[in-house]
Design a protein around this motif. Structure first.
Motif, PDB file in Angstrom:
ATOM      1  N   GLU A   1      -7.986 -70.419  18.361  1.00 21.37           N
ATOM      2  CA  GLU A   1      -9.302 -69.797  18.220  1.00 21.37           C
ATOM      3  C   GLU A   1      -9.778 -69.217  19.558  1.00 21.37           C
ATOM      4  OE1 GLU A   1     -11.324 -69.815  14.986  1.00 21.37           O
ATOM      5  OE2 GLU A   1      -9.145 -69.742  14.805  1.00 21.37           O
ATOM      6  N   GLU A   2      -9.536 -69.969  20.647  1.00 22.31           N
ATOM      7  CA  GLU A   2      -9.946 -69.482  21.962  1.00 22.31           C
ATOM      8  C   GLU A   2      -9.186 -68.216  22.324  1.00 22.31           C
ATOM      9  OE1 GLU A   2     -10.813 -71.231  26.458  1.00 22.31           O
ATOM     10  OE2 GLU A   2      -9.675 -72.437  25.024  1.00 22.31           O
ATOM     11  N   ALA A   3      -7.879 -68.188  22.024  1.00 26.49           N
ATOM     12  CA  ALA A   3      -7.077 -66.994  22.309  1.00 26.49           C
ATOM     13  C   ALA A   3      -7.577 -65.796  21.504  1.00 26.49           C
ATOM     14  CB  ALA A   3      -5.609 -67.264  21.995  1.00 26.49           C
ATOM     15  N   PHE A   4      -7.944 -66.030  20.233  1.00 22.30           N
ATOM     16  CA  PHE A   4      -8.483 -64.952  19.394  1.00 22.30           C
ATOM     17  C   PHE A   4      -9.755 -64.392  19.998  1.00 22.30           C
ATOM     18  CE2 PHE A   4     -11.731 -64.081  16.117  1.00 22.30           C
ATOM     19  CZ  PHE A   4     -11.205 -62.922  15.577  1.00 22.30           C
ATOM     20  N   LEU A   5     -10.666 -65.276  20.441  1.00 22.86           N
ATOM     21  CA  LEU A   5     -11.929 -64.818  21.019  1.00 22.86           C
ATOM     22  C   LEU A   5     -11.705 -64.077  22.328  1.00 22.86           C
ATOM     23  CD1 LEU A   5     -14.157 -67.937  20.271  1.00 22.86           C
ATOM     24  CD2 LEU A   5     -14.325 -65.681  19.213  1.00 22.86           C
ATOM     25  N   VAL A   6     -10.798 -64.576  23.169  1.00 21.34           N
ATOM     26  CA  VAL A   6     -10.495 -63.892  24.429  1.00 21.34           C
ATOM     27  C   VAL A   6      -9.962 -62.488  24.157  1.00 21.34           C
ATOM     28  CG1 VAL A   6      -8.961 -63.886  26.439  1.00 21.34           C
ATOM     29  CG2 VAL A   6     -10.111 -66.003  25.768  1.00 21.34           C
ATOM     30  N   ALA A   7      -9.039 -62.374  23.200  1.00 18.34           N
ATOM     31  CA  ALA A   7      -8.473 -61.060  22.882  1.00 18.34           C
ATOM     32  C   ALA A   7      -9.547 -60.106  22.359  1.00 18.34           C
ATOM     33  CB  ALA A   7      -7.349 -61.222  21.855  1.00 18.34           C
ATOM     34  N   GLU A   8     -10.441 -60.611  21.514  1.00 14.47           N
ATOM     35  CA  GLU A   8     -11.498 -59.764  20.975  1.00 14.47           C
ATOM     36  C   GLU A   8     -12.466 -59.319  22.073  1.00 14.47           C
ATOM     37  OE1 GLU A   8     -12.086 -58.557  17.730  1.00 14.47           O
ATOM     38  OE2 GLU A   8      -9.967 -59.113  17.632  1.00 14.47           O
ATOM     39  N   LEU A   9     -12.845 -60.246  22.944  1.00 13.97           N
ATOM     40  CA  LEU A   9     -13.763 -59.905  24.028  1.00 13.97           C
ATOM     41  C   LEU A   9     -13.153 -58.877  24.976  1.00 13.97           C
ATOM     42  CD1 LEU A   9     -15.046 -63.533  24.721  1.00 13.97           C
ATOM     43  CD2 LEU A   9     -16.539 -61.615  24.148  1.00 13.97           C
ATOM     44  N   VAL A  10     -11.923 -59.126  25.396  1.00 15.96           N
ATOM     45  CA  VAL A  10     -11.259 -58.244  26.353  1.00 15.96           C
ATOM     46  C   VAL A  10     -11.033 -56.861  25.746  1.00 15.96           C
ATOM     47  CG1 VAL A  10      -9.072 -57.871  27.562  1.00 15.96           C
ATOM     48  CG2 VAL A  10     -10.210 -60.087  27.702  1.00 15.96           C
ATOM     49  N   SER A  11     -10.685 -56.819  24.464  1.00 16.13           N
ATOM     50  CA  SER A  11     -10.440 -55.517  23.822  1.00 16.13           C
ATOM     51  C   SER A  11     -11.708 -54.672  23.744  1.00 16.13           C
ATOM     52  CB  SER A  11      -9.876 -55.730  22.412  1.00 16.13           C
ATOM     53  OG  SER A  11     -10.841 -56.330  21.562  1.00 16.13           O
ATOM     54  N   CYS A  12     -12.879 -55.331  23.838  1.00  9.28           N
ATOM     55  CA  CYS A  12     -14.154 -54.603  23.857  1.00  9.28           C
ATOM     56  C   CYS A  12     -14.608 -54.270  25.277  1.00  9.28           C
ATOM     57  CB  CYS A  12     -15.241 -55.437  23.165  1.00  9.28           C
ATOM     58  SG  CYS A  12     -14.993 -55.654  21.403  1.00  9.28           S
ATOM     59  N   GLY A  13     -13.775 -54.557  26.263  1.00 11.76           N
ATOM     60  CA  GLY A  13     -14.130 -54.281  27.650  1.00 11.76           C
ATOM     61  C   GLY A  13     -15.096 -55.295  28.232  1.00 11.76           C
ATOM     62  N   ILE A  14     -15.183 -56.484  27.627  1.00  8.61           N
ATOM     63  CA  ILE A  14     -16.099 -57.529  28.086  1.00  8.61           C
ATOM     64  C   ILE A  14     -15.354 -58.449  29.053  1.00  8.61           C
ATOM     65  CG2 ILE A  14     -17.510 -59.497  27.349  1.00  8.61           C
ATOM     66  CD1 ILE A  14     -17.831 -58.070  24.630  1.00  8.61           C
ATOM     67  N   ARG A  15     -15.816 -58.508  30.309  1.00  6.77           N
ATOM     68  CA  ARG A  15     -15.144 -59.335  31.315  1.00  6.77           C
ATOM     69  C   ARG A  15     -15.363 -60.795  30.983  1.00  6.77           C
ATOM     70  NH1 ARG A  15     -16.269 -58.332  37.245  1.00  6.77           N
ATOM     71  NH2 ARG A  15     -14.386 -59.581  37.377  1.00  6.77           N
ATOM     72  N   THR A  16     -14.256 -61.521  30.839  1.00  8.36           N
ATOM     73  CA  THR A  16     -14.297 -62.852  30.230  1.00  8.36           C
ATOM     74  C   THR A  16     -13.571 -63.877  31.078  1.00  8.36           C
ATOM     75  OG1 THR A  16     -14.326 -61.827  28.029  1.00  8.36           O
ATOM     76  CG2 THR A  16     -13.707 -64.153  28.149  1.00  8.36           C
ATOM     77  N   LEU A  17     -14.175 -65.055  31.154  1.00  8.24           N
ATOM     78  CA  LEU A  17     -13.547 -66.212  31.784  1.00  8.24           C
ATOM     79  C   LEU A  17     -13.492 -67.309  30.728  1.00  8.24           C
ATOM     80  CD1 LEU A  17     -12.437 -67.599  34.310  1.00  8.24           C
ATOM     81  CD2 LEU A  17     -14.790 -68.118  34.983  1.00  8.24           C
ATOM     82  N   ALA A  18     -12.284 -67.765  30.383  1.00  8.21           N
ATOM     83  CA  ALA A  18     -12.110 -68.781  29.344  1.00  8.21           C
ATOM     84  C   ALA A  18     -11.606 -70.072  29.979  1.00  8.21           C
ATOM     85  CB  ALA A  18     -11.123 -68.292  28.289  1.00  8.21           C
ATOM     86  N   PHE A  19     -12.237 -71.190  29.610  1.00  5.23           N
ATOM     87  CA  PHE A  19     -11.866 -72.489  30.164  1.00  5.23           C
ATOM     88  C   PHE A  19     -11.115 -73.322  29.139  1.00  5.23           C
ATOM     89  CE2 PHE A  19     -15.474 -71.327  32.864  1.00  5.23           C
ATOM     90  CZ  PHE A  19     -14.962 -71.621  34.116  1.00  5.23           C
ATOM     91  N   ALA A  20     -10.068 -73.985  29.605  1.00 12.83           N
ATOM     92  CA  ALA A  20      -9.288 -74.898  28.776  1.00 12.83           C
ATOM     93  C   ALA A  20      -9.280 -76.269  29.436  1.00 12.83           C
ATOM     94  CB  ALA A  20      -7.867 -74.371  28.598  1.00 12.83           C
TER      95      ALA A  20
END
Length: 386
Positions: A277-296
């Motif tokens: 789910e986190e990978a899906f959200l990261v891909a969606e955010l990045v594909s929209c040009g949204i600079r993203t930091l994801a924590f695991a």
């Protein structure tokens, strides 16, 4: 794209199954400035003005005043509120007035020390005469260590290096310890539990050696918002501390979105992998040009999220698939520095990280963070979300 636009995009996704269970909006807050009771060295005043800083937020002005009065201080305001100036101002002002004075900055991670080194470089580059400082840790070359020991005015290090490299060899550090005026504890909320008890012992050894060499440094701590800052830092240092907690920094509105992975089985209650789910959200955010930091929560999960996000992006937006990286402890120092620079400069649009990248590091303009599960404490939640 604003939050509501992105959430609507997720709701229209073919795989969406009602994962958005709650949205909480925190309103924007204007700046609150404080009146400075003290003047600063002209070179520092000029450097601040050139960086566009003509007034201090109320918590910065209060911290400066308390330190000038000789009090030990803990500043506990949210991430990105300008806590760094709360210790850099009194330290740099003192060093400009008295070049023989010394300061010790303690950071819990090397990444944070490197980030604050960059902040010092930017501010002091505007001074007419240089301030000598540098990082003293396991990545520091031997010749640089000797130079910092002899001539360094500000030493950026960590509790482990203080324990293993400095205090046992205190006779070589006698000049530094005898002139030590300030000890800075950044991200002090990290020092809890067994780790915190060890750091408390190290700080008592440091204070004892300072007394041996004739100095009584002022302690300045910064921390994420916590319930008992005076008790925590007082126990850590063995000293009474004044608390600065009224945040004056402005804040834009923020949205917290709770995302619950979909059920795979009603009978067992099993849900889809949180890493997927986190990978899906990261891909969606990045594909929209949204600079993203994801924590695991673990190194292997950070790498797994990166791999799955890249696979998804390679099918839909291959041009950005290589602009996301993983960040964790265990990378070579030069690799970590390159990722930090890439994130700060905007060369990277996404990073999947462990909490090694959590602690107050300035990553430039950031649009979204993704927390893969509860970080373990409210303070860490605010740090990662901030």
């Amino acid at each position: 794209m604003n939050t509501e636009g992105f959430l609507e995009r997720l709701r229209r996704h073919p795989s969406y199954r009602g994962e958005i269970v709650h949205v909480e909006r925190l309103p924007a807050r204007p700046a609150r400035y404080g009146r400075r009771k003290e003047t600063l060295h002209p070179a520092l005043e000029q450097a601040l003005a050139e960086q566009g800083i003509t007034r201090l937020y109320c918590h910065q002005a209060e911290a400066l005043h308390l330190v000038r009065e000789g009090k030990h201080v803990v500043v506990t305001t949210p991430t990105a509120s300008g806590k760094t100036l709360c210790y850099n101002l009194p330290v740099l002002d003192t060093l400009l007035q008295d070049p023989k004075a010394r300061a010790l900055y303690l950071f819990p991670t090397k990444a944070l020390a490197q980030d604050q080194l960059r902040v010092l470089e930017e501010l002091t580059s505007l001074f007419p005469s240089p301030i000598r400082f540098g990082c003293y840790d396991g990545d520091t070359p031997q010749e640089m260590r000797a130079r910092l020991r002899r001539r360094g005015q500000i030493l950026l290090t960590n509790p482990d290096m203080l324990h293993l490299g400095i205090l046992p060899n205190h006779t070589h550090w006698s000049h530094f310890l005898s002139s030590l005026r300030f000890v800075v504890l950044d991200e002090a909320h990290i020092y809890r539990g067994i780790f915190g008890s060890h750091v408390a012992g190290v700080l008592r050894r440091l204070r004892r050696l300072c007394r041996l060499y004739g100095s009584e440094p002022t302690f300045i701590a910064t921390s994420a918002t916590m319930a008992n800052p005076a008790e925590h830092v007082g126990t850590l240092t063995g000293l009474p501390v004044a608390v600065v907690e009224k945040d004056g920094a402005p804040s834009g509105s923020r949205d917290f979105v709770l995302w619950n992975p979909p059920l795979l089985s009603e009978a067992t209650g099993e849900r889809r992998s949180s890493a997927a789910e986190e990978a899906f959200l990261v891909a969606e955010l990045v594909s929209c040009g949204i600079r993203t930091l994801a924590f695991a929560r673990a190194r292997v999960v950070a790498e797994l999220v990166l791999r799955m996000a890249r696979e998804a992006l390679s099918r839909t937006h291959p041009e950005v698939a290589e602009r996301i990286r993983a960040y964790r402890a265990g990378y070579l120092p030069e690799e970590r520095r390159a990722i930090e620079r890439g994130l700060f400069r905007g060369e990277l649009i996404g990073v999947t990280a462990t909490n090694a990248l959590e602690l107050g590091i300035d990553v430039g303009d950031l649009d979204a963070t993704v927390l893969g599960g509860y970080p373990g404490s409210i303070a860490s939640t605010w740090q990662q979300a901030g």
